[in-house]
Design an enzyme around this catalytic site. Sequence first.
Site, mmCIF file in Angstrom:
data_model
loop_
_atom_site.group_PDB
_atom_site.id
_atom_site.type_symbol
_atom_site.label_atom_id
_atom_site.label_comp_id
_atom_site.label_asym_id
_atom_site.label_seq_id
_atom_site.Cartn_x
_atom_site.Cartn_y
_atom_site.Cartn_z
ATOM 1 N N SER A 43 0.902 -1.206 -0.264
ATOM 2 C CA SER A 43 0.007 -0.053 -0.051
ATOM 3 C C SER A 43 0.851 1.150 -0.098
ATOM 4 O O SER A 43 0.365 2.392 -0.465
ATOM 5 C CB SER A 43 -0.970 0.095 1.125
ATOM 6 O OG SER A 43 -0.247 -0.241 2.445
ATOM 7 N N ASP A 333 -3.240 8.173 8.129
ATOM 8 C CA ASP A 333 -4.303 7.048 8.800
ATOM 9 C C ASP A 333 -3.207 6.121 9.906
ATOM 10 O O ASP A 333 -2.233 6.580 9.784
ATOM 11 C CB ASP A 333 -5.034 6.303 7.824
ATOM 12 C CG ASP A 333 -4.146 5.305 7.189
ATOM 13 O OD1 ASP A 333 -3.032 5.165 7.369
ATOM 14 O OD2 ASP A 333 -4.739 4.788 6.029
ATOM 15 N N HIS A 336 -0.371 4.598 7.364
ATOM 16 C CA HIS A 336 0.372 5.352 6.192
ATOM 17 C C HIS A 336 0.672 6.600 6.141
ATOM 18 O O HIS A 336 -0.185 7.576 6.837
ATOM 19 C CB HIS A 336 -0.688 5.017 4.858
ATOM 20 C CG HIS A 336 -1.234 3.868 4.561
ATOM 21 N ND1 HIS A 336 -2.540 3.262 4.980
ATOM 22 C CD2 HIS A 336 -0.443 2.854 3.837
ATOM 23 C CE1 HIS A 336 -2.448 2.072 4.841
ATOM 24 N NE2 HIS A 336 -1.472 1.823 4.054
#
Length: 367
Positions: A43, A333, A336
């Site tokens: 991610s 978040d 990340h």
Amino acid sequence: MASSGIPIIHALLCCACLLIPATGLSQRHHSHKHVAFFVFGDSLFDVGNNKYINTTDQRANFWPYGETFFGFPTGRFSDGRLIPDFIAEYAKLPFLPPYLQPGSNQLTHGANFAFAGAGALDETHQGKVINLNTQLTYLKNMEKLLRQKLGDEDAKKMLFDAVYLISIGSNDYLSPYFTNSRVLQSHSWKPYRHMVIGNLTVVIKEIYKIGGRKFGILSLGPLGCVPALKAIKKPGTGECIEEASEQAKLHNEAMSKVLHKLQNKLEGFKYSMFDVYTTFEERMDNPLKYGFKEGKIACCGSGPYRALVSCGGEGTKKEYELCSNSREYVFFDGVHPTEKVNQQLAKLMWSGTHNIIRPYNLKELFS
């Protein structure tokens, strides 16, 4: 049935690619002298592949992801751009679209195969993600297409000159904490770490066989200090989970040795290993020094450290908080980084000194 979405979309993508005129590819290749850029990982590098697989529960295709630079969600796990976006800009390339995005036909620029939740191990989030081995398969499929459209010599030169950037491993070490994974019931950390590094090494060697010679590898960050993990394991103390950070350190040390051996063994092999651990730890511990106000609490989420996975309210927990200025935060978040962090790290990767990215920086690999 759970994994049926991955092969279906893959088949559709291959069919769509075959419709691209050969002359168009050839003209683009000869009229623009540039180094192609191929991105693998999780991610931290996924620019939206997660939008195109219906089996995954790790998506960022909803507000407030993408709120700053793009103004809408793109599938990137941040408020804006990711590291590969900035590297592409520095290399004078366009943003690489998600490989699975229909109509992504600028093949001579490269491709972004990264997928949220992916690991070096096939067992990490198995059936829900496009793991590293599958990402390698996508590159092999693309190689065949390039040979068909460009001819063997031009395709070989393109793949030989290209830079291959990889960010993988964090999910392999974090997933046992977040899931009911049984993998560590049958393996202690040391053999488990050997499996992770072994799988990554095999993929690097396979890319080398295809023609790849220049590799950028990200080390793992201080995993035990990720707000989401702290929120679950030590919600009231502010302390990091030292075991997880120690595994990251041991992984980084071992991976550095593997890359050095590969450089000595494989003719023409060049690599750049970026020290994510130090650069991220410095920003978490000394945010003001790097232009931030908050290094340990996320901008978007709920619960302790605003780090529970609820940013956007699309999961089981609908309520969440959003900071007023993401540029003041290290984390967007619970896992990340913000665009501002991504940009700072990308600059160091591109032209940083060899105490932080060694033995080459990415600018040297692209030149």
